[in-house]
Design an enzyme around this catalytic site. Sequence first.
Site: not given
Length: 360
Positions: A44, A71, A74, A321
């Site tokens: 990032c 974030c 990123c 489910c």
Amino acid sequence: MNLQNAVLPPHAEMVRAMLERDTAYEGVFFTAVKTTGIFCRPGCTARKPKPENVEFFAHADEAMSAGYRACLRCKPLDAAAIAPDWVQRLLKSVDADPDLRWTDAQLLAEGIEPLKLRRWFKQHFGMTFHAWLRSRRLGIALGGIKQGGSIDNAAFDSGYESLSGFRDAFQKSFHITPGRVAHSEPLLFTRLTTPLGPMIAMAEQRGLVLLEFLDRPALTKEIEELQNRYGYAVAPGHNGHLQQIEEELAQYFAGKRTEFNVPLHLPGSAFARQVWAELMKIPYGQTTTYGAIAALLGKSGASRAVGLANGQNRLAIILPCHRVIGADGSLTGYGGGQPRKAFLLRLESAAVQITQQLAF
């Protein structure tokens, strides 16, 4: 087939990778910042936090379950949905030359750190890269024997110098001897990447048999049951059903698919199959309860039995489910973990709301 928990790199190495924005660790771990409540990819570009304010997670869903938000810069959920470039290149090389015996020296020559590769495969496949290669070669041998090829040729083509060594490895991988392959059904498996972490998909010629998160506690038991009770020989590989579910699952997570068309094959008891059939009827974006399903089956007092059959479902998301909640509205249990269940319900609810807004 033994699936083990992911092993993260040493803490100091993860700190280094975070500070240096080392993209080679994409898909290996996620960085969570305690002071902001946000988790990121290793590469990032945002301002780096102090190491003492950081903790690390192997999967994006683990970070979410700990209360962290993804974030916006990123987009770690997107990163969790793809294998890093260096892994994709390696997998393409394996497909192009399946007989190549990869050594650590060859991996290093390709710019791949063997230890890092080992950790990534353990996390996402439940086995090391070299174990995966051996299993893949044995899977090719299984297919050859199933189609009438000789055991001797299969052993030689798989790189084994002795027939006894091949037989031992084959039986250890598939729980049957090569001579019994004609009476078994190959069950091919592949790993799928999703925003909620890696999944494993298994399919035979009749359809998809299993789709589960790799860290599901019951997964090993489910695979052993498919091998021992239903006679499957499990091997890595690809077929049309696996390709189809990979495409449909990507569309589902993008909010562009509300139902699945991939053919299914569901080994199980008659009652379990009845419960699974009712699961298939639960509308996208809606929920129901164990008691409601029991009533539909004419067994209003069988909520507990319905819950047990619900838990035996091997097709996560496909047999929804996650849409079954407690009578009091609580999420109740989910084999993939309640954070994933909450994520799936939010995903479907948001997609329904967008569709309704577009309709007006």
